[in-house]
Design a protein around this motif. Structure first.
Motif, mmCIF file in Angstrom:
data_model
loop_
_atom_site.group_PDB
_atom_site.id
_atom_site.type_symbol
_atom_site.label_atom_id
_atom_site.label_comp_id
_atom_site.label_asym_id
_atom_site.label_seq_id
_atom_site.Cartn_x
_atom_site.Cartn_y
_atom_site.Cartn_z
ATOM 1 N N LEU A 77 1.115 -1.288 0.128
ATOM 2 C CA LEU A 77 0.053 0.115 -0.105
ATOM 3 C C LEU A 77 0.912 1.158 0.052
ATOM 4 C CD1 LEU A 77 -2.857 -0.769 2.510
ATOM 5 C CD2 LEU A 77 -2.854 -1.127 -0.021
ATOM 6 N N SER A 78 0.422 2.108 -0.599
ATOM 7 C CA SER A 78 1.251 3.468 -0.827
ATOM 8 C C SER A 78 1.019 4.252 0.502
ATOM 9 C CB SER A 78 0.725 4.187 -2.012
ATOM 10 O OG SER A 78 -0.764 4.682 -1.808
ATOM 11 N N SER A 79 1.696 5.399 0.879
ATOM 12 C CA SER A 79 1.874 6.007 2.220
ATOM 13 C C SER A 79 0.217 6.816 2.014
ATOM 14 C CB SER A 79 2.600 7.126 1.963
ATOM 15 O OG SER A 79 2.893 7.810 0.841
ATOM 16 N N GLU A 80 -0.153 7.154 0.848
ATOM 17 C CA GLU A 80 -1.507 7.862 0.692
ATOM 18 C C GLU A 80 -2.653 6.801 1.195
ATOM 19 O OE1 GLU A 80 -4.371 10.266 -2.593
ATOM 20 O OE2 GLU A 80 -2.304 9.453 -2.971
ATOM 21 N N ASN A 107 -12.339 6.466 -0.423
ATOM 22 C CA ASN A 107 -11.865 5.414 0.414
ATOM 23 C C ASN A 107 -12.464 3.908 -0.333
ATOM 24 O OD1 ASN A 107 -10.566 6.937 2.325
ATOM 25 N ND2 ASN A 107 -12.247 6.834 3.890
ATOM 26 N N ALA A 108 -13.525 4.020 -0.878
ATOM 27 C CA ALA A 108 -14.419 2.993 -1.525
ATOM 28 C C ALA A 108 -13.654 2.490 -2.826
ATOM 29 C CB ALA A 108 -15.972 3.142 -1.644
ATOM 30 N N ARG A 109 -13.322 3.811 -3.398
ATOM 31 C CA ARG A 109 -12.373 3.537 -4.759
ATOM 32 C C ARG A 109 -11.070 2.994 -4.545
ATOM 33 N NH1 ARG A 109 -15.257 8.241 -6.256
ATOM 34 N NH2 ARG A 109 -13.834 9.798 -5.410
ATOM 35 N N ARG A 110 -10.375 3.141 -3.366
ATOM 36 C CA ARG A 110 -9.088 2.723 -3.069
ATOM 37 C C ARG A 110 -9.403 1.229 -2.645
ATOM 38 N NH1 ARG A 110 -4.614 5.613 -4.544
ATOM 39 N NH2 ARG A 110 -5.063 7.754 -4.330
ATOM 40 N N ILE A 111 -10.538 0.943 -1.728
ATOM 41 C CA ILE A 111 -10.636 -0.541 -1.418
ATOM 42 C C ILE A 111 -10.968 -1.234 -2.961
ATOM 43 C CG2 ILE A 111 -12.293 -2.188 -0.368
ATOM 44 C CD1 ILE A 111 -12.799 0.093 1.720
ATOM 45 N N VAL A 112 -11.667 -0.690 -3.796
ATOM 46 C CA VAL A 112 -11.788 -1.520 -4.960
ATOM 47 C C VAL A 112 -10.563 -1.807 -5.782
ATOM 48 C CG1 VAL A 112 -12.902 -1.411 -7.323
ATOM 49 C CG2 VAL A 112 -14.104 -0.796 -5.285
ATOM 50 N N LEU A 155 -22.631 -8.982 -14.268
ATOM 51 C CA LEU A 155 -21.285 -9.701 -13.588
ATOM 52 C C LEU A 155 -21.127 -11.251 -13.810
ATOM 53 C CD1 LEU A 155 -21.197 -8.070 -9.866
ATOM 54 C CD2 LEU A 155 -19.948 -7.375 -12.061
ATOM 55 N N THR A 156 -20.145 -11.656 -14.016
ATOM 56 C CA THR A 156 -19.756 -12.970 -13.928
ATOM 57 C C THR A 156 -18.979 -13.417 -12.750
ATOM 58 O OG1 THR A 156 -17.729 -12.635 -15.403
ATOM 59 C CG2 THR A 156 -19.766 -13.112 -16.738
ATOM 60 N N PRO A 157 -19.231 -14.713 -12.344
ATOM 61 C CA PRO A 157 -18.399 -15.061 -11.123
ATOM 62 C C PRO A 157 -17.026 -14.623 -10.976
ATOM 63 C CG PRO A 157 -20.120 -16.877 -11.922
ATOM 64 C CD PRO A 157 -20.078 -15.812 -12.899
ATOM 65 N N GLY A 158 -16.651 -14.099 -9.875
ATOM 66 C CA GLY A 158 -15.259 -13.667 -9.711
ATOM 67 C C GLY A 158 -15.127 -12.111 -9.939
ATOM 68 N N GLN A 159 -16.186 -11.548 -10.518
ATOM 69 C CA GLN A 159 -16.020 -10.251 -10.898
ATOM 70 C C GLN A 159 -16.312 -9.077 -9.744
ATOM 71 O OE1 GLN A 159 -18.124 -9.381 -14.575
ATOM 72 N NE2 GLN A 159 -16.096 -8.979 -15.577
ATOM 73 N N LEU A 160 -15.876 -7.902 -9.748
ATOM 74 C CA LEU A 160 -16.291 -6.889 -8.750
ATOM 75 C C LEU A 160 -16.853 -5.747 -9.270
ATOM 76 C CD1 LEU A 160 -15.307 -6.468 -5.841
ATOM 77 C CD2 LEU A 160 -13.515 -5.227 -6.570
ATOM 78 N N VAL A 161 -17.666 -5.037 -8.758
ATOM 79 C CA VAL A 161 -18.229 -3.609 -9.082
ATOM 80 C C VAL A 161 -18.256 -2.783 -8.097
ATOM 81 C CG1 VAL A 161 -20.506 -4.326 -9.115
ATOM 82 C CG2 VAL A 161 -19.719 -2.551 -10.711
ATOM 83 N N GLY A 162 -17.999 -1.514 -8.408
ATOM 84 C CA GLY A 162 -18.454 -0.611 -7.234
ATOM 85 C C GLY A 162 -17.229 0.720 -7.218
ATOM 86 N N PRO A 163 -17.214 1.777 -6.346
ATOM 87 C CA PRO A 163 -18.508 1.742 -5.529
ATOM 88 C C PRO A 163 -19.632 2.371 -6.129
ATOM 89 C CG PRO A 163 -16.720 3.483 -5.320
ATOM 90 C CD PRO A 163 -16.124 2.657 -6.160
ATOM 91 N N ILE A 164 -20.781 1.814 -5.603
ATOM 92 C CA ILE A 164 -22.093 2.234 -6.201
ATOM 93 C C ILE A 164 -22.617 3.076 -5.194
ATOM 94 C CG2 ILE A 164 -24.138 1.228 -6.816
ATOM 95 C CD1 ILE A 164 -22.422 -1.321 -7.028
#
Length: 435
Positions: free
Chosen positions: A73-76, A209-214, A261-270
């Motif tokens: 993880l970066s310092s930011e 924060n949510a975008r960073r988590i994604v 979505l197909t299994p294993g895919q991620l989407v967000g933040p919504i």
């Protein structure tokens, strides 16, 4: 090198008054500290209704997440992570406080039992190995046990203060069952969710924060680990797993995002009312229809290995002749004889679930007829293998959830919604001082 001097209250008071000799040590009245603070000194990061959350508490909880991401993880990102972990610890403290106010106290023995179960899943029932691992990564058994206590206390509080007031009528359940029967063959989804509450004044920060988590999840972070640490929904305790649902059961914003979505895919933040959600599609199936991946297969694995120093060209040639030889096998009854002629090894397993095979192999094997072989697969280091299908027991079509299971699911969903409101009210009424 910084030298830390420890002395009692009388020494401090004397030093504050004047330059006073302390043996051979002279302490001036005006002191400037040079260098970094002692990392072992515990300072309050936040005080929640009188309960202290220290910087050490935050560091130890952060260490769990950093270990899951190989500390990449970066310092930011680290600073954002620290703020999010602090918010989580504040919520956890509020939950434990509210449970204690309701005279709900989780016995230490039950916390230790839950901790032992976590150790069993990761270290084969060795709590000592778990203790050592947590200390090695910069966390501690106490930090993880505190998280376990918070989850257990909150669930018990909800069962006492919320669940008794949740009512799902028989007619509602029967209506859902009717809809399930009518939707036989349509898709249903097993979805994981990370929900982050976003008060109006912090909406932009929470969205970032949510975008960073994604981003971190897409780089290989564990969705279950992140859900347990970050999600503010009650499903955080089970890694964010919502179970099998129809898209119609989700808010419109989430249903639209999950549909493709197909299994294993991620989407967000919504963006959703009150915050943001991140969705992960764990699996997908058709309502009340048998899933081919639940078939139990009888397989024979035929394999050859390559001598050390084999080149890519040599391996390709050997694999080609191996595939040709396997093409001469006429069913599982002759494969052992063919294998012995070419120096191949044969392993038999009659209880292989198709869904336990790697994704690319699932489709290849499920499309075989009995007696047919898969295409060759492998590498120079691992050798080349084929799978021959010797039998297949297809799964029976499921009857779907029964009345009691469906009612329990609907009640749980309503408890989750009330829990979010409950925690929001606790935050609003809390007295929180920050360092």
């Amino acid at each position: 090198m910084a030298i830390v001097l420890g002395f009692g209250l009388a020494g401090i008071q004397g030093a504050a008054a004047q330059s006073a000799p302390q043996g051979n040590i002279v302490i001036p009245p005006d002191v400037t500290i040079f260098g970094e603070a002692n990392p072992n000194v515990r300072k309050a990061t936040a005080v929640v209704n009188g309960d202290v959350i220290t910087g050490t508490d935050v560091d130890q909880r952060m260490a769990l997440i950093l270990a899951a991401n190989d500390n990449k993880l970066s310092s930011e990102d680290m600073e954002r992570l620290r703020l999010q972990v602090l918010r989580n610890l504040i919520d956890e403290t509020l939950e434990i406080q509210e449970a204690e106010a309701a005279e709900i106290k989780v016995p230490e023995a039950e916390i230790n039992q839950s901790y032992a179960r976590v150790a069993a899943q990761n270290f084969g029932q060795d709590t000592a190995a778990m203790d050592a691992y947590l200390k090695r990564i910069g966390s501690s058994p106490a930090s993880l046990k505190r998280q376990i206590e918070g989850e257990m206390a909150w669930q018990r509080l909800l069962q006492r203060n919320v669940a008794p007031f949740i009512n799902v009528a028989d007619e509602e359940v029967n209506e859902v069952i009717s809809r399930l029967q009518a939707s036989k063959g349509t898709d249903e989804y097993r979805i994981g969710e990370i929900y982050l509450a976003a008060p109006a004044e912090a909406e932009q920060q929470v969205a970032e924060n949510a975008r960073r988590i994604v981003e971190q999840l897409r780089e290989g972070g564990s969705f279950v680990a992140y859900a347990r640490q970050y999600s503010q929904a009650s499903t955080a305790a089970v890694g964010g797993d919502l179970g099998w649902i129809k898209l119609e059961q989700l808010p419109t914003e989430l249903a639209v995002a999950a549909r493709d979505l197909t299994p294993g895919q991620l989407v967000g933040p919504i963006a959703v009312p009150g915050g943001f959600s991140i969705l992960y599609l764990i699996d997908k199936r058709q309502v009340l229809m048998a899933d081919p991946r639940d078939a139990v297969l009888a397989l024979k694995q035929i394999s050859i290995s390559f001598p050390k120093g084999t080149t890519e060209a040599q391996a390709q040639a050997r694999a080609k002749s191996f595939a040709q030889a396997m093409g001469q096998a006429r069913g599982c009854g002759t494969v052992d004889e063919v294998a012995s002629k070419i120096g191949a090894q044969v392993v038999t397993n009659d209880q292989v679930r198709a869904r336990d095979l790697p994704g690319p192999l699932q489709n290849a094997v499920l499309n075989l007829n009995v007696g047919e072989s898969s295409p060759p697969f492998g590498s120079i280091d691992d050798g080349v293998r084929v799978l021959m299908l010797c039998g297949r027991d297809d799964a029976q079509s499921p009857s779907g959830p029964n009345f009691d299971q469906l009612m329990a699911q609907m009640e749980e969903d309503r408890i989750n919604k009330r829990a979010q409101i409950y925690l929001r009210d606790l935050r609003r009424d809390a007295v929180i001082d920050y360092n």
